[in-house]
Structures are given as C-alpha cells and as structure tokens.
Design an enzyme around this catalytic site. Structure first.
Site, PDB file in Angstrom:
ATOM      1  N   GLU A  40       0.869  -1.175   0.000  1.00 35.05           N
ATOM      2  CA  GLU A  40       0.000   0.000   0.000  1.00 35.05           C
ATOM      3  C   GLU A  40       0.903   1.221   0.000  1.00 35.05           C
ATOM      4  OE1 GLU A  40      -2.311   0.872   3.522  1.00 35.05           O
ATOM      5  OE2 GLU A  40      -3.673   2.161   2.395  1.00 35.05           O
ATOM      6  N   ARG A 269       6.372 -12.714   9.564  1.00 32.25           N
ATOM      7  CA  ARG A 269       6.823 -11.348   9.417  1.00 32.25           C
ATOM      8  C   ARG A 269       8.207 -11.221  10.058  1.00 32.25           C
ATOM      9  NH1 ARG A 269       4.490  -6.138   9.631  1.00 32.25           N
ATOM     10  NH2 ARG A 269       2.381  -6.793   9.157  1.00 32.25           N
ATOM     11  N   LYS A 279       4.708   0.788  10.538  1.00 34.14           N
ATOM     12  CA  LYS A 279       4.700   1.947   9.646  1.00 34.14           C
ATOM     13  C   LYS A 279       4.161   3.180  10.359  1.00 34.14           C
ATOM     14  CE  LYS A 279       3.966   0.344   4.893  1.00 34.14           C
ATOM     15  NZ  LYS A 279       3.000   0.380   3.790  1.00 34.14           N
TER      16      LYS A 279
END
Length: 568
Positions: A40, A269, A279
């Site tokens: 994204e 992850r 983020k």
RNA sequence: UGUCCCAUGGUGUAAUGGUAGCACAGCAGAUUUUGGUUCUGUUAGUCUGGGUUCGAAUCCUUGUGGGACAACCA
C-alpha cells in the site's frame, strides 16, 4: 533466494517452495508461477518489506515465473504518489524488476464495482444504513456469535439503487456501506457479513474524484490476484484468518469450469531486536522530527539502510539467512550487521582516518620532510590497487590509541613501548605534553627507527600493536556521524504501556566534527564505501560536498579489545 | 470462553518415518603490518505426558506456552 543443496545433492526447501513445487507437479494453473508484491503506498518500504520482496520476486525467478508490482491503493485518504515513487526506487535498488507488469488495485476498480453489483444481484450483498458502532456491536466477539442487521433483507432492487447512489456521492461518508451476506454466526469473524465497500469522498491519487465508493482490502486483494493471473499470493501470517474469505470471493468470481485459482500462502513477518517496524510509528518518528526523515540512517527503511551504507547484496543475503517459516520469532540485529560486514569487508577501500585526533610528534624525524607510504586498498582482494599516504614529522593518531597507565593486554602506544605505524615505521613513545589545568594530553612524543620502514628487512620485527595515523599537515578535515540503534530496548514493539519516545536511545547519533582523513579519500563521492582502519565501515553521505566531507558509520568493526577490557 | 496458526541450542533455520546439521552470538587457540579478515577447535537443542512403529524432531493424542482474529486500515 536459492534452494540449498548439500554435497549429496539433497535439496532443502522452505515450506513455500515445497508448496509451489507440489502445485507444479500436480500441473495446477497450467504449470505457471506468478507472484506479486502488493504494497500500500502509504509509507516507505522497510527491511520487513525486503523480506517479502525477496520472496515474491525470488520465487518467480526460481521457477521461471513472473512477479507483478501492484500498489494496493484502495484507501485514498492514506496514500500518496510520494510513496509510490519511493517504493519503486527501493525495489530497484534491492535488485528486482517488475518489467512491464506495474499494476494498481485502482486499475481494477471498475471490474470490482461490477462484481459487487453482480453479488447484489445474486442476493449475496446488501447496503447497510447502520453506523460503524452499531455494525461493530452486532458483529459479536470472537467467542460469541453476531446478530443480523435490520437491513439484511433489503430487496435486490433497493440495494442496487442505493449502491449506485452511494457511488454518485449522494450520501455522506459513514452513512452507508455495502456488506457481503455470509454468516453472522461464523466462528471466523471475517465471515460475519464483512463490509466490502465504503463511501470515501477524499480524492484518490490516481483516479481523482471518479469514485465515491472504494473496496475494502478483503474485497480487492484476492480479486486483483485473480484478474492478474497470480498463482501464489504470498503474505504475512496475520492474513491467515482472511484466507477463507479470500477463497470465498474468488469462488464467487471464477467461472465454474475454470480450474485456475490463486493460492494464498502466509509466512512469518520479520521482527528485529532493537527495531521498530510499525509503519505508523515510523511515520510518527518522521512527523515529530525525532529523526531527520524517512531516509535517516537510523531508520529501518530501505532508503535509511541505503543512506547508512548497507549494500543491496548484504540485505538480500541477510534475508536468505533468516528464511521463511510460520514461527513468530525475533531476529537478532547482529545477524544483519554480520551480513553487512561480510560484504563490506570484500568491497570497502581501506583508508586511514582518525576520528578523535591527538597529535603525535616524531622528534627525530627531519622537519619538513615528507615520504609517500604505500597502502593496500583492500587486502582481501587478490591484486588490490595501492595508494599513497604522505608521512611527516607531525601526525594525528587516535586519542585512545595511547595510554599512560595501560591495563594488561593493552598493546597500543604506551610510554617506552614500541608500536608500528601502519605502512610506515616502528616508533617508540618518549613522552607527553599535558594541559597544566585539565591534565588532558595535548601532544605525544616519539622517536622512529629509520630502518623499519615498511618493506625494509628491519620492519619484520615483531611488534604487538599497529596504529593508524594521518599526517597533520596533509590530512583533510571531515565530519563523521556515528549511528547506534534507535531504540534502547530489545523489543520496542512489546512495550505498549510506555510511550515509544521514552524508548529512544539518546546516543543513537553522535557527530564527531574533528575527524581527519588521509588526502586519498578527499575526492570521494557520495555513496562511496570505506573501511576506516581499525574503526568501522563508513560511506560518504549524500549531503557531503568537496568542501565538507560527511561520513556515515555503516557498522563498526568487531572490536575484541572491548571484551579484553571487560575481563580485566 | 470460540476459530485458526505455531513450538528444534541464547537467536534464526535444516533434517519431508532411518546418524539432530548449518549460520549468528559465545568460548578457546593459530595466523595477521587493521585487537579487522581468515582458519581450527568447542559449549549448547527436538516444550510435557501418552500412543502408533523395528525405528518418531517428523504421524496421532493430552497438556503447557506463544501468536492471529471483534478497523467504514492493509
């Protein structure tokens, strides 16, 4: 990424490679392998994304397939072209290429919209007029079932009309949503009539004000995979619970006869000690000025690592070492630092640089005389180039390379003791000059042995310590920035009770302004990488100019002297 | 009081029913005109209990521990 083979030719596959190979063996999807990297564009890429990138592009490479870049831009309020550009730059820097396969989820908005309409027509979606709180309340909890919305039985005609008007901008944001009609009592929360479209009037960075309704992640991702012909949709573990819904939507979409179906596979992850990977938090660091920007060398972002002097090879190698599993672990940053040193040791040019200078005067060396000493650029190279370093009566050496009252096992300069000046002569300390008030050492005096110049037979004398040095007159001033970990705790993400600002390491940046470097390095260009003899790996900062040289410390050299000292 | 996922040295990762191996970190030593590099040696592991099997890290099961899921984020 590569399959590891031992000497017997036995292959060791990670679980994802094993899945891909078994799909291939079964002849699924026409034996194609097609992956995608779907960021994204709402922030800069970080080292965690590097793990995904290496996998997505790596699997494609390994099995003769393709990998798309797809920007998952379904939420215009959070996204921006600034991020799109940086993401493309960072992927290329890492050494991967999507060729002509650049996509945006927004490329598929029309098809997604049409599909939503089809879903309404088949009675599998409805417009809900309730508020977010009401919907959330009705969803129930993971341990208790939800209840139906009062709007669940709306007629197909009314739903069609309402959805069209939602997209014409007739209704306010938040007033209505489109939900899939699945099962409000499903043990999987994501099946409890998930919201698939919401009204957003904020202009989209690509489609402008064309759309007033935007699809949610769950309604977009699998379908986009399907539209693009993706065979293996690799994502992180937290999407595991979404997989049944992913499959459900794809099943609704695909033709009954077709056997093509994208497959979602989840992996762990990346968690790194002393590193914040969220983020949101990284954005906060930038916005609050706690770092100088997304590319601050202390940031775990790709551009931060790049500015810090990490190489793409070392990042890729690190990713290769940590592997892909489903274990939710925590990787020690020392493994990353090891990978960086491993590569830099091969490529970095060795120079003499004195970070904390103190003057060393060779009292028996002729005043005004200058000799050019030969230094090997990189001893790891077989036929390494050589450069010259001017040597003169007055030098700078590192302040902590001299001790008046040394502890045991200290083998640098001490009064009366011989040490070697790297690539030059063996010298013996004869005295010091101290500041009368502070007691600080201002100058150190020594005598050299003219028979011990590098290359001369006498220079083979066994001397324990070797010091790096620069000529006081010929050396060039430079600024050195020494970076340390941004956070002082091992797992900053775990400390949810505390404000993360309290967890910042106050010593994460030290600017050493008095550094002196040998003239050879004065013409270095931004990005050039050096090893400062005995100190660490440095690169020339992008803000560096010929007038003002700025070096970033990429990573310190391993210094075992520190350990000796601890034992004393 | 749910559903799903996970469990191998300090850390990460192999072994795909057949000798528990590798890397990082640690420790010890050798070489070294970088206390770097390189080389050698070494410490240390299958979460617990049961079962299947000639044989289990691997398959089944119990318990324990950890993680994900209740955004009109992705």
């Amino acid at each position: 990424m590569s399959v590891i083979e031992d000497e017997t030719g036995k292959r060791s596959l990670n679980f994802i490679e094993a899945f891909v190979e078994s799909d291939l063996k079964e002849g699924k999807n026409g034996k194609r392998v097609h992956t995608r990297f779907p960021p994204e564009p709402n922030g800069y890429l970080h080292i965690g994304h590097a793990k995904a990138i290496c996998l997505d592009f790596g699997i494609a490479q390994q099995y003769g397939g393709k990998c798309n870049l797809r920007f998952d831009d379904t939420n215009p309020t959070k996204e921006d072209v600034e991020y799109v550009d940086s993401i493309m730059e960072d992927i290329h820097w890492l050494g991967f290429d999507w060729e002509d396969r650049l996509f945006y989820a927004s490329d598929h908005f029309q098809r997604l919209y049409d599909y939503a309409v089809r879903l309404i027509q088949s009675g599998k979606a409805y417009v809900d007029d309730q508020s977010a709180e009401e919907i959330s309340k009705q969803k129930g909890t993971p341990t208790s079932a939800g209840t139906d919305s009062p709007y669940r039985q709306r007629s197909i005609e009314e739903n069609l009309d309402l959805f069209a008007r939602m997209n014409q901008g007739e209704f306010e944001e938040g007033s209505r949503v489109l939900r899939a009609k699945i099962d409000m009592s499903s043990p999987n929360m994501h099946f409890r009539d998930p919201i698939i479209y919401r009204i957003i009037k904020y202009p989209h960075h690509r489609t402008g004000t064309t759309w007033k309704v935007y699809p949610m992640y769950d309604f977009a991702h699998g379908q986009c995979d399907f539209f693009e012909g993706i065979t293996h949709s690799l994502c992180t573990l937290e999407f595991e619970v979404h997989r049944p819904l992913y499959d459900w939507f794809v099943d609704q979409l695909k033709d009954a006869g077709s056997d093509y179906r994208p497959r979602q596979i989840e992996f762990n992850r990346l968690n790194l000690t002393y590193t914040m990977m969220s983020k949101r938090k990284l954005l906060q660091l930038v916005q609050e000025g706690l770092v100088t920007g997304w590319d601050d060398p202390r940031m775990p972002t790709i551009c931060g690592l790049r500015r810090r002097g990490y190489t793409p090879e070392s990042v890729r190698n690190f990713i290769k070492k940590i592997g892909y599993t489903k274990v939710d672990g925590m990787i020690d940053v020392s493994l990353l630092e090891h990978s960086v040193r491993e590569h830099l040791n091969q490529i970095a040019t060795r120079i003499s640089a004195v970070v904390d200078p103190v003057k060393l005067v060779i009292t028996n060396y002729p005043e005004g005389q200058v000799e050019m000493m030969e230094a090997v650029d990189n001893p790891e190279l077989e036929n390494s180039p050589i450069h010259e370093i001017p040597f003169s009566r007055e030098l700078y050496i590192e302040r902590d390379d001299f001790m008046e009252n040394p502890p045991k096992k200290y083998f640098r300069m001490t009064p009366g003791n011989e040490v070697r000046l790297k690539s030059a002569y063996i010298v013996k300390c004869t005295g010091v000059k101290k500041n009368e008030q502070t007691g600080e050492i201002e100058e150190i005096y020594c005598e050299y042995d003219p028979q011990t110049r590098s290359g001369m037979p006498e220079s083979n004398r066994k001397v324990k310590g070797t010091l790096h040095w620069v000529s006081a007159e010929h050396s060039v001033p430079a600024e050195v920035r020494v970076y340390d970990r941004l956070f002082k705790v091992e797992n900053p993400a775990e400390e949810t009770e505390r404000d993360f600002r309290e967890l910042l390491n106050p010593d994460s940046l030290k600017v050493l302004a008095n550094c002196r470097i040998e003239p050879f390095a004065a013409s270095a260009q931004p990005g050039d990488r050096f090893q400062f003899q005995r100190i660490g790996y440095f690169n020339v900062d992008k803000d560096s100019t010929p007038e003002k040289l700025i070096f970033n410390r990429t990573v310190p050299l391993k210094d075992t002297w520190g350990k000796v000292k601890e034992k004393e």
